[in-house]
Motif scaffolding. Structure first.
Motif, PDB file in Angstrom:
ATOM      1  N   ASP A   1     -12.557  30.528  64.059  1.00  0.00           N
ATOM      2  CA  ASP A   1     -13.950  30.097  63.909  1.00  0.00           C
ATOM      3  C   ASP A   1     -14.247  28.726  64.498  1.00  0.00           C
ATOM      4  O   ASP A   1     -15.419  28.386  64.704  1.00  0.00           O
TER       5      ASP A   1
ATOM      6  N   THR B   1     -18.136  25.254  67.079  1.00  0.00           N
ATOM      7  CA  THR B   1     -18.388  26.311  66.094  1.00  0.00           C
ATOM      8  C   THR B   1     -18.461  27.667  66.796  1.00  0.00           C
ATOM      9  O   THR B   1     -19.230  27.855  67.722  1.00  0.00           O
TER      10      THR B   1
ATOM     11  N   ASP C   1     -21.229  32.010  62.605  1.00  0.00           N
ATOM     12  CA  ASP C   1     -22.657  31.995  62.305  1.00  0.00           C
ATOM     13  C   ASP C   1     -22.963  30.781  61.426  1.00  0.00           C
ATOM     14  O   ASP C   1     -22.763  30.810  60.213  1.00  0.00           O
ATOM     15  N   VAL C   2     -23.447  29.711  62.058  1.00  0.00           N
ATOM     16  CA  VAL C   2     -23.694  28.467  61.316  1.00  0.00           C
ATOM     17  C   VAL C   2     -24.826  28.619  60.302  1.00  0.00           C
ATOM     18  O   VAL C   2     -24.810  27.986  59.251  1.00  0.00           O
TER      19      VAL C   2
ATOM     20  N   LYS D   1     -23.141  30.355  57.296  1.00  0.00           N
ATOM     21  CA  LYS D   1     -22.150  29.501  56.654  1.00  0.00           C
ATOM     22  C   LYS D   1     -22.793  28.381  55.842  1.00  0.00           C
ATOM     23  O   LYS D   1     -22.409  28.108  54.709  1.00  0.00           O
ATOM     24  N   PHE D   2     -23.779  27.715  56.420  1.00  0.00           N
ATOM     25  CA  PHE D   2     -24.391  26.566  55.774  1.00  0.00           C
ATOM     26  C   PHE D   2     -25.701  26.910  55.054  1.00  0.00           C
ATOM     27  O   PHE D   2     -26.432  26.016  54.644  1.00  0.00           O
TER      28      PHE D   2
ATOM     29  N   LEU E   1     -26.658  23.010  66.111  1.00  0.00           N
ATOM     30  CA  LEU E   1     -25.890  22.373  65.051  1.00  0.00           C
ATOM     31  C   LEU E   1     -24.541  21.955  65.616  1.00  0.00           C
ATOM     32  O   LEU E   1     -23.866  22.747  66.277  1.00  0.00           O
TER      33      LEU E   1
ATOM     34  N   LEU F   1     -20.819  20.255  64.463  1.00  0.00           N
ATOM     35  CA  LEU F   1     -19.959  20.047  63.301  1.00  0.00           C
ATOM     36  C   LEU F   1     -18.890  19.016  63.641  1.00  0.00           C
ATOM     37  O   LEU F   1     -18.273  19.078  64.710  1.00  0.00           O
TER      38      LEU F   1
ATOM     39  N   TYR G   1     -22.401  17.925  59.414  1.00  0.00           N
ATOM     40  CA  TYR G   1     -23.021  18.623  60.531  1.00  0.00           C
ATOM     41  C   TYR G   1     -24.340  17.968  60.843  1.00  0.00           C
ATOM     42  O   TYR G   1     -24.983  17.358  59.993  1.00  0.00           O
TER      43      TYR G   1
ATOM     44  N   TYR H   1     -20.782  18.256  54.531  1.00  0.00           N
ATOM     45  CA  TYR H   1     -20.207  19.527  54.112  1.00  0.00           C
ATOM     46  C   TYR H   1     -18.804  19.253  53.579  1.00  0.00           C
ATOM     47  O   TYR H   1     -17.967  18.687  54.286  1.00  0.00           O
TER      48      TYR H   1
END
Length: 128
Positions: free
Chosen positions: A11, A34, A37-38, A41-42, A54, A56, A71, A85
């Protein structure tokens, strides 16, 4: 990404260029590509602007073992939103391993040696 949304090795990719966090001595600031699927995930809602992205980052002090991620959501108009995060224990272990592997491959050093070199600090002083 696992069903429980925990990140796996496939990932993320660790960027080879790392720097010291300008606000925190001995803290590596590492960009993580990344490949997941941001939004999922977030827990984010889809963006209206297709130019929004986005990024990270991992922040790690290998001397104290402090580790956290942040992020940055960058909108097409230049606005930036920063969020912290806190990765799971498994994600933290994975990211540290991947960063350490990258430092060893690129610089032939451990994370502590690398940070000390960037900070121009003698790592032998840490053992006293």
């Amino acid at each position: 990404m696992k069903e429980n949304l925990e990140l796996e090795r496939s990932d993320i990719r660790v960027d080879r260029e790392m720097e010291i966090d300008p606000d925190n001595s001995f803290h590596l600031y590492v960009y993580l590509e990344t490949w997941f699927d941001v939004l999922k995930k977030f827990d984010l809602t889809p963006w209206d602007d297709e130019d929004t992205s986005l990024d990270l980052y991992a922040v790690w002090n290998p001397i104290t073992d402090y580790f956290i991620c942040e992020y940055v959501i960058k909108s097409g108009n230049g606005d930036r939103e920063y969020e912290i995060y806190t990765p799971t224990e498994n994600e933290t272990k994975l990211m540290k391993e991947m960063i350490a592997e990258t430092i060893m491959e690129e610089y032939g050093k451990t994370p502590t040696e690398y940070v000390c070199e960037l900070e121009e600090f003698d790592p032998s002083l840490l053992c006293q």
